[in-house]
Write a protein that holds these residues in place. Sequence first.
Motif, PDB file in Angstrom:
ATOM      1  N   ALA A 120       0.828  -1.207   0.000  1.00  0.00           N
ATOM      2  CA  ALA A 120       0.000   0.000   0.000  1.00  0.00           C
ATOM      3  C   ALA A 120       0.862   1.257   0.000  1.00  0.00           C
ATOM      4  O   ALA A 120       0.539   2.247  -0.674  1.00  0.00           O
ATOM      5  CB  ALA A 120      -0.942  -0.010   1.207  1.00  0.00           C
ATOM      6  N   ASP A 121       1.975   1.236   0.753  1.00  0.00           N
ATOM      7  CA  ASP A 121       2.858   2.413   0.791  1.00  0.00           C
ATOM      8  C   ASP A 121       3.576   2.599  -0.553  1.00  0.00           C
ATOM      9  O   ASP A 121       3.802   3.732  -0.992  1.00  0.00           O
ATOM     10  CB  ASP A 121       3.883   2.264   1.908  1.00  0.00           C
ATOM     11  N   GLN A 122       3.929   1.499  -1.209  1.00  0.00           N
ATOM     12  CA  GLN A 122       4.554   1.614  -2.533  1.00  0.00           C
ATOM     13  C   GLN A 122       3.606   2.277  -3.530  1.00  0.00           C
ATOM     14  O   GLN A 122       4.025   3.103  -4.342  1.00  0.00           O
ATOM     15  CB  GLN A 122       4.961   0.231  -3.043  1.00  0.00           C
ATOM     16  N   VAL A 123       2.337   1.921  -3.470  1.00  0.00           N
ATOM     17  CA  VAL A 123       1.359   2.504  -4.386  1.00  0.00           C
ATOM     18  C   VAL A 123       1.235   4.010  -4.150  1.00  0.00           C
ATOM     19  O   VAL A 123       1.245   4.807  -5.098  1.00  0.00           O
ATOM     20  CB  VAL A 123      -0.005   1.809  -4.240  1.00  0.00           C
ATOM     21  N   VAL A 124       1.141   4.419  -2.888  1.00  0.00           N
ATOM     22  CA  VAL A 124       1.029   5.844  -2.571  1.00  0.00           C
ATOM     23  C   VAL A 124       2.282   6.588  -3.039  1.00  0.00           C
ATOM     24  O   VAL A 124       2.208   7.686  -3.607  1.00  0.00           O
ATOM     25  CB  VAL A 124       0.797   6.041  -1.062  1.00  0.00           C
ATOM     26  N   LEU A 125       3.445   5.996  -2.810  1.00  0.00           N
ATOM     27  CA  LEU A 125       4.688   6.623  -3.241  1.00  0.00           C
ATOM     28  C   LEU A 125       4.752   6.724  -4.770  1.00  0.00           C
ATOM     29  O   LEU A 125       5.190   7.752  -5.318  1.00  0.00           O
ATOM     30  CB  LEU A 125       5.871   5.816  -2.702  1.00  0.00           C
ATOM     31  N   ALA A 126       4.304   5.690  -5.453  1.00  0.00           N
ATOM     32  CA  ALA A 126       4.277   5.738  -6.918  1.00  0.00           C
ATOM     33  C   ALA A 126       3.346   6.842  -7.422  1.00  0.00           C
ATOM     34  O   ALA A 126       3.643   7.511  -8.423  1.00  0.00           O
ATOM     35  CB  ALA A 126       3.843   4.384  -7.476  1.00  0.00           C
ATOM     36  N   GLN A 127       2.234   7.053  -6.740  1.00  0.00           N
ATOM     37  CA  GLN A 127       1.334   8.144  -7.113  1.00  0.00           C
ATOM     38  C   GLN A 127       2.022   9.498  -6.950  1.00  0.00           C
ATOM     39  O   GLN A 127       1.832  10.414  -7.760  1.00  0.00           O
ATOM     40  CB  GLN A 127       0.057   8.084  -6.271  1.00  0.00           C
ATOM     41  N   LEU A 128       2.843   9.618  -5.907  1.00  0.00           N
ATOM     42  CA  LEU A 128       3.581  10.864  -5.691  1.00  0.00           C
ATOM     43  C   LEU A 128       4.619  11.073  -6.795  1.00  0.00           C
ATOM     44  O   LEU A 128       4.781  12.187  -7.314  1.00  0.00           O
ATOM     45  CB  LEU A 128       4.250  10.824  -4.312  1.00  0.00           C
ATOM     46  N   TYR A 129       5.306  10.010  -7.163  1.00  0.00           N
ATOM     47  CA  TYR A 129       6.256  10.105  -8.279  1.00  0.00           C
ATOM     48  C   TYR A 129       5.528  10.460  -9.573  1.00  0.00           C
ATOM     49  O   TYR A 129       6.052  11.213 -10.406  1.00  0.00           O
ATOM     50  CB  TYR A 129       7.007   8.785  -8.448  1.00  0.00           C
ATOM     51  N   ARG A 130       4.353   9.913  -9.759  1.00  0.00           N
ATOM     52  CA  ARG A 130       3.575  10.247 -10.958  1.00  0.00           C
ATOM     53  C   ARG A 130       3.347  11.748 -11.053  1.00  0.00           C
ATOM     54  O   ARG A 130       3.521  12.353 -12.128  1.00  0.00           O
ATOM     55  CB  ARG A 130       2.230   9.506 -10.923  1.00  0.00           C
ATOM     56  N   THR A 131       2.985  12.371  -9.948  1.00  0.00           N
ATOM     57  CA  THR A 131       2.778  13.816  -9.933  1.00  0.00           C
ATOM     58  C   THR A 131       4.077  14.561 -10.252  1.00  0.00           C
ATOM     59  O   THR A 131       4.077  15.530 -11.025  1.00  0.00           O
ATOM     60  CB  THR A 131       2.241  14.256  -8.563  1.00  0.00           C
ATOM     61  N   ALA A 132       5.190  14.099  -9.649  1.00  0.00           N
ATOM     62  CA  ALA A 132       6.475  14.741  -9.910  1.00  0.00           C
ATOM     63  C   ALA A 132       6.853  14.636 -11.379  1.00  0.00           C
ATOM     64  O   ALA A 132       7.320  15.611 -11.994  1.00  0.00           O
ATOM     65  CB  ALA A 132       7.553  14.115  -9.029  1.00  0.00           C
ATOM     66  N   PHE A 133       6.649  13.457 -11.970  1.00  0.00           N
ATOM     67  CA  PHE A 133       6.988  13.280 -13.376  1.00  0.00           C
ATOM     68  C   PHE A 133       6.129  14.167 -14.269  1.00  0.00           C
ATOM     69  O   PHE A 133       6.609  14.678 -15.285  1.00  0.00           O
ATOM     70  CB  PHE A 133       6.813  11.812 -13.775  1.00  0.00           C
ATOM     71  N   GLU A 134       4.866  14.348 -13.898  1.00  0.00           N
ATOM     72  CA  GLU A 134       4.005  15.237 -14.685  1.00  0.00           C
ATOM     73  C   GLU A 134       4.532  16.662 -14.649  1.00  0.00           C
ATOM     74  O   GLU A 134       4.554  17.362 -15.673  1.00  0.00           O
ATOM     75  CB  GLU A 134       2.576  15.166 -14.157  1.00  0.00           C
ATOM     76  N   HIS A 135       4.964  17.126 -13.468  1.00  0.00           N
ATOM     77  CA  HIS A 135       5.526  18.482 -13.352  1.00  0.00           C
ATOM     78  C   HIS A 135       6.823  18.610 -14.150  1.00  0.00           C
ATOM     79  O   HIS A 135       7.090  19.661 -14.743  1.00  0.00           O
ATOM     80  CB  HIS A 135       5.782  18.823 -11.886  1.00  0.00           C
TER      81      HIS A 135
END
Length: 402
Positions: A270-285
């Motif tokens: 579950a923590d990996q998924v949340v962290l991946a979502q955060l990376y997704r936002t960073a990559f979009e920026h």
Amino acid sequence: MAGERRFVVQRHRATRLHYDFRLEIDGVLVSWAVPKGPTLDPKVRRAAFHVEDHPMDYIDFEGVIPAGGYGGGDVIVWDAGTWEPYKDPDPGAAVAAGELHARLHGEKLRGTFVLVKTKQGKDDWLLLHKRDEHAVDGWDPEEHPRSVLSGRTSEEVLADPDRLWDPHTGARPLKASRDELEALDRAGDGDTWHVYGRDLSINHPDKVVRKQAPATRRELLRYATVMTPTVLPYMRAVTTDPAALVEAADWRVPVTNMAVIDLGGGNPWADQVVLAQLYRTAFEHLRIRAGIKVGPAIELWVPATGDPTGWIRSLARSMAAVMPELTHHGAPAGPTVLAPYSPIAAPGAPVSTPIGWDELDDPDLSPDNFTVLTVPERRDARGDLFAVVLEPPRDLPALDQV
């Protein structure tokens, strides 16, 4: 001899992108490499380099040339049609004299082209289009990227090639036939099975080799066989032999020209998924195109030049500032990693599987969902979701935008 002959122009991404301009002359394809591609713009002169003749069976080749050999890379049939000599009825003599005029009747290229040998070197020529009814000012070949044979782009062919060029035997298929798969279904212990041009020994095909949701050796071989065309582009640094992938127990690749970020490090799923979502936002920026796959852990892959280790660690520190409660915020992967679609030696016959970034929002997402029994159908339905990492590596952006 007067009359129409065939021609082909292949977009070829080898060490550098170029277009192979090939004219049928005296039973072979007389060829020039044109770095910026042919154009219909009569004001533009393109550099062209006379290269070795190619056999006629190369005229419809679209697929992959193995890495490590001459011209290794992907090839599409960018244009094709017929042509006829103009001015000199003997094109072989015209090439020898250093000036060839040709009328092309292709799907993209039409009208009169001229190839002129320069004084700079024996292989240096210029390619130009005459100002005629087919001339178009400002015409750019890169604005017309699709194959006239399959309708696919270079990236799509590289991600799912149909054929491999073997310098000894010519083109060979990169997809197993129905007959080959049916022969695998019938094979018994000790039988020989022919696939991808080689004979492989079949040993204990019905032995269960993955406990729970069991998979047999036969099922693993079938999985490897049907997935090899998709996996091969990712394995070019290791092998270009499709039969070798079928034989291998798992598929590992060295981490080169790639930033690979491992989100495991002891984090629960579950923590990996949340962290991946955060990376997704960073990559979009950061306007980064990246691939994501799930297996023993979530991995993020970004095509990158240079050594990305410091960049990955800096990005992980930015993630730590947002989510300090986690003990692991992403780290560079080891020197080798599981290739996408590699079977994993674990119960349930799981597969290291690419996913879409949108799938991170699915509450039922789990690495247990992806096995050797389910991934081929998923690939057929959704395509190769990891193909973005086959794009040319780029400099990584500064992290002050995160």
